[in-house]
Design an enzyme around this catalytic site. Sequence first.
Site, PDB file in Angstrom:
ATOM      1  N   ARG A   1       0.485  -1.466   8.245  1.00 57.33           N
ATOM      2  CA  ARG A   1      -0.363  -2.621   8.493  1.00 57.33           C
ATOM      3  C   ARG A   1      -0.630  -3.368   7.195  1.00 57.33           C
ATOM      4  NH1 ARG A   1      -5.420  -3.712   7.793  1.00 57.33           N
ATOM      5  NH2 ARG A   1      -6.135  -1.581   7.395  1.00 57.33           N
TER       6      ARG A   1
ATOM      7  N   ARG B   1       0.803  -1.218   0.000  1.00 55.87           N
ATOM      8  CA  ARG B   1       0.000   0.000   0.000  1.00 55.87           C
ATOM      9  C   ARG B   1       0.841   1.275   0.000  1.00 55.87           C
ATOM     10  NH1 ARG B   1      -4.698  -1.814   4.373  1.00 55.87           N
ATOM     11  NH2 ARG B   1      -5.660  -3.311   2.962  1.00 55.87           N
TER      12      ARG B   1
END
Lengths: 229, 249, 644
Positions: C442, C337
Amino acid sequence: MTWVTKTLNSTLGRKLIMALTGLFLILFLTGHVSGNLLLFKGDGGQAFNMYAKFMTTNPAVKLLSYLTYISVIGHIVYSIFLTQHNKSARPVSYSTSNGSSNSAWSSRNMGVLGTIILIFLVVHLQGFWAKMHWGEIPMVTYEGEEYKNLYLIVSEAFKQVWLVALYVVSMIFLGFHLSHGFASAFQTLGLNHKKYSPAIKAVGMVYCILVPALFAAMPLYIHFTSYTK
Amino acid sequence: MKLTLKIWRQKNAADKGGFATYVADHVSKDMSFLEMLDVLNDQLTEKGEDPVHFDHDCREGICGMCSLYINGKPHGPQQTTTCQLHMRSFSDGETITIEPWRAKAFPVVKDLVVNRSAFDRIIQAGGYVSVNTGGVPDANEIPIPKTVADLAMDAAQCIGCGACVAACKNASAMLFTSAKVSQLALLPQGQVERKTRAEKMVAQMDAEGFGACTNTGACEAECPKGISITNIARMNREYFSAVASSDNM
Amino acid sequence: MILDSKIPAGPLAEKWTKHKFSSKLVNPANKRKYDVIVVGTGLAGASAAASLAELGYNVKAFCFQDSPRRAHSIAAQGGINAAKNYQNDGDSIYRLFYDTIKGGDYRAREGNVYRLAEVSVKIIDQCVAQGVPFAREYGGLLANRSFGGAQVSRTFYARGQTGQQLLLGAYSALSRQVANGKVKLFPRTEMMDVVVIDGQAKGIVTRNLITGAVETHAAHAVLLCTGGYGNVFFLSTNAMGSNVTAAWRAHKRGAFFANPCFTQIHPTCIPVSGDHQSKLTLMSESLRNDGRVWVPATQEIAEKLRKGQIKANDIKEEDRDYFLERKYPSFGNLVPRDVASRNAKYVCDEGRGVNETGEAVFLDFRDAIKRDTRKIIEQKYGNLFDMYKQITGEDPYEMPMMIYPAVHYTMGGLWVDYNLMTTVPGLYALGEANFSEHGANRLGASALMQGLADGYFVIPYTVGDYLAQLAPTKVDENHPEFARAKEEVKQGIERLLKINGNKPVDYFHKRLGKIMWDKCGMARTEVGLKEAKADIQALKKEFWSNVKVLGTNEELNQTLEKANRVADFLELGELMVDDALNRNESCGGHFREEYQTPDGEALRDDENFAYVAAWKYLGEGKEEELVKEELVFENVKLTQRSYK
C-alpha cells in the site's frame, strides 16, 4: 419566559450571574475605596462625614446601593447553587489529589474565601453601615449643616487592635478572592482574546493587590495615628 | 525499580470498591506505565488473581481510551496520555496511587474502567455539520484563512479522553464541549447551525450531570492535547449570544 | 470454483458510472424496511453507517471500544490522497490509479483501483463540508504535500493527525444519525459470529463486553469494517484491541480470505526496548524527507556502540554507512516502505544494527539541522521529535533517532467482488478488512482514502443493489440458525474458560508474534515458512491446553476478550504461512528470499502469480483450499519496480 429561566438555570447561565454580580461588586469596591480615601485627609473627618452623608442620601447612589445589595445576595445565592451542583458532579472523591500542580490555590478555594469575606462583611456592616443607617450617631456641624459623625465611630472602632487585625486579615482574603475573580469574570463572559487577556490579567493582579491594600491601610492608619493624638 | 502500587479495585458498578496494594518489582525505566500494569497483570494471572482492568487501545496517545488518575493527576505527572507516560517519570521505591476518573457522569464499570458515553451524547446533541454524503460543494469553494483553520484544528485535536473532567474540581466537561463548539463555530461550514449547536450541546452537557466551570484552568494544564480554555470563553460567547438571539424558546 | 470479481465490462473510466446506473435501486419508501449491520466504526464503518442511515436504512453499528470515535483509523498520521490536481502539477485520476496499481506491485484489480482514484476527489469535498480542518495555505485554499515518494503533491493533511480528523468527521456524521434515531449504537460489543441462512448473511452474534451477554442481531446485510490483522505479529503499530476475529469468523462461515501473506512493514517505527514491549509506535515517514538513514560501517564499531563504549556522534563520517543512499542513488532515503524496511533488516542481520538489541538503524537529522537550522526542522517535525523523546527519553535534536521496521498494515483480507461483497451473499467487507485495492503493497496516504471511499461512495450503491433483490420483510430472528450460532459462541467461550492452564494469554500471543515476525515477516524462505507452520500448529495445541483465562463470562473480562482474539490469530497465522509458501515470487510486502534479482531486489513472477490467492475454509484442522482469481491488466503494462 421559559428560555430565560432555562438559561439562568444552566451551568453557563449561573456562571454568567456570578460573573456579572462579581464585576458589579468590583465596581462597587472601586467606588468604596476611592471615597474612603478621604479618611487619610487629616481634616478631622469633615470630608469623610460629608461624603458619608452624600452616599446615604443621594437618590442615584441609593439606586446603586440597591444594585449592590442585589449583587451581594445574587453572588452568594448562586455560589451556593453552583457549589452544590459542582459537589454533586463528583459524588466519590479522589483519595489523593494534586491540585496545586495544575491550578492556583485561590481558584480552587473561591467558596472558602467567599465565606470568610461574608463573615467579615457581617461584622463590617453591623459596625458601620447599620449604625450609619439606623444607629445612634453623634452629630457634628460643618458650615451650619448637621452631619452624622461617622468618622468618630470609625476612629473609635479602630483603636481596638483585634478589629484592625480582623480587617487586615480579611483584606488579604479579599485580595486572593479578587486575584481569581477579576480575570475569571471576563473569561466567563467570553471575553478572552490574545490581545486583551494579558491586559485584563495584569489589571486584575494590580487591582487585587492595590484595592485590598488601600482598604487595609485605613484601619492601620487610623489606629496608629490615634496614638499620636 | 521496585514500586508499591495502590490500585482501586471494584468488581462492577454496584460494588463499593476499595484500594488494594501490590508490589511491582523488576520495573524498567523504559516501560510505559501501561506496560508496567501488563506485567503486573500477567503476574496476578499466574497467581490466579483477577487482573486489574483498565481501558487502553492505541497506546500512542491519540485514541483517548486510556485514563487513570495517577498520584492525584489525570494521566499522571506528565502532560500526556497515560499510554505515553513512561516509568522513568517515577523513582525507585515510590508508592503510586491509581484511581479511576471520578465523576457522576463517568460511572465506574470495573476497577479503573469508567463509562464515558456521556461525551458521545454531547456530540450527538449537535457536534456535527448536518450534511449528507454527496452533493457538497468543491472543497476549495470556500477559502478559509489559514489562521482560522489552524485555530479550528487546535480545538479539533481533542481526543475525548476525559482528563479535563477528571482534573476539574467540579468534574466539568466544558473543555471537551467547548472544543467541538469552537471548532465548528470558527469554520464557515459550521455557521448554519451555530446557534442551535451551542444551545443543544450545553443543555446535554448539563443533563449529563457534569459540574460548572470555575475557571481554575486545571483542565487546560492537564489536557494531553493542550486544548486551551480560550475555547471555553468562546463557547460562553456562543452560548450567550445564541440564547439571546436564536428562535428557540 | 470460479471467483467472479463482477468488474463491469467496458472502458476503465466508464466502469463505475455504468455500474452505478445498472445497479438496482430500493424504493425510497421501502428503505426503512431494511436493516443493515455495520461492524466496526473506523473510517469505513462510520462512513458507511452514516451514509446508509442518511439514505433511510435502519443501521445497527457495533464497536468493541467504549466509543466509536476510538477506532484505530484515528492513529493515521500522514494524510489522504486525492486526485484533485489543485497544485497543477500533473496529477489526474489516471495517475493516481497508475501509481496505486504500480505501488501495489500489480497485484490489485484495475477496475477497483480506478474507482478508488475516481471517488477520491469527492472524499475531500465531503470531509471539508463536515468541518474537517485540513491544512491550508495563506490564501485560504487547501494545502497539499508530496508523500511517500509520490511525484505529485496530492496528499491532504491535518497536521500529523489526519486520521483523527477524518475519523472525527465520520464519527460526527454517525453521531448525527444516532441522534436522528437511524443508527443504533452498540459500543463495547464484540462480534463473535455471522449468522448465515440459506447461504446468505442474515445477522451476527455479539458479546456485550460489560455484561458478557451473548446476543443475536438480524439484518438484511452485514458489513464488516473491522480493520486489519497486523496484531497477529503481537508487536505492530495497530491498537491493542485490533483483531481479526470478525473477519476470521466470517471466513469460517464461508467468506474467502484473500492474499493473507501481504503485510506491510513500515520502516520508521520506534525500536523495541525490551520484553515488556506491548506495541510499536510509528513515526510518519515524512521524516525520511530530511533524515539520513545509516549504521556503522563495521561490526566492531556497532559492537562498541551497543555496549555503550562510544556514542553515535563519536562515529566519524567515513565510518558511517548511509546504506540507502549508497544502494539507491536516485531515490536514496525515499525508497518505498518495503525496500527501506528490508534493507534495515539486512544491515542488522549483518551485525551492524544499533540500540542495545542490535535491532535498529539511525535516522539522523544532523545534516538537515546544519543545512536548514534547528528552527525549520522543529517546525516540520516538532511533534514527532517530541513523541520520540517522550517514548525513548532521548533528544533527537542532539542524538540521531533510532528506528526499526514494524508491521503496520495488512493488504490481505476478506475477498470481495467489485461490490465489496464477500463470497457469502449479503456479507460485505470494507476498508482494511478487505483485500481489494492495495495489491501487495500500500502506498502512503492511501489507506484513509480507501476506507472512506468504500464507506461514503461505494457501499451506498452496491448494498442497495443487493437489498433491492430482497423482499422488504423483517429477517426472522427466531430462525433456528440464530439460536445455533449463539449456542456455538457460548460453547466457544466456555471452552476457553474451562482450560484453566498455567500461562497468560500474552505468553502465547508473544510467541506467535515471534514466529510470524522471524519467519513470515520482512523476508521469507520456504524452509522458514515450513518451520513456522509446524511451530504454529504446536503452539495452537499448547494454547488450547495450557492457557489461563480467569474470571467468568458474565462480567467485564479483558483476559477472555484477548484469549478469544488470540485463538483466531493462531488460525490466521497458519493461513498466512500457507499463502506465503504458495506464492513463489517476491512482490511488494511479500519477499521470498529465493526469488530476488542478482542485486537483491524483489523478483515478481507475473506469468504464474498474477492472481489473487483466495482461501476457502474447509473445516477444523483441514488444509484450506486455494481458489485463484486471475488478475487481468488491460490498461497498464507490468514493469519491474526500480528505485536505483
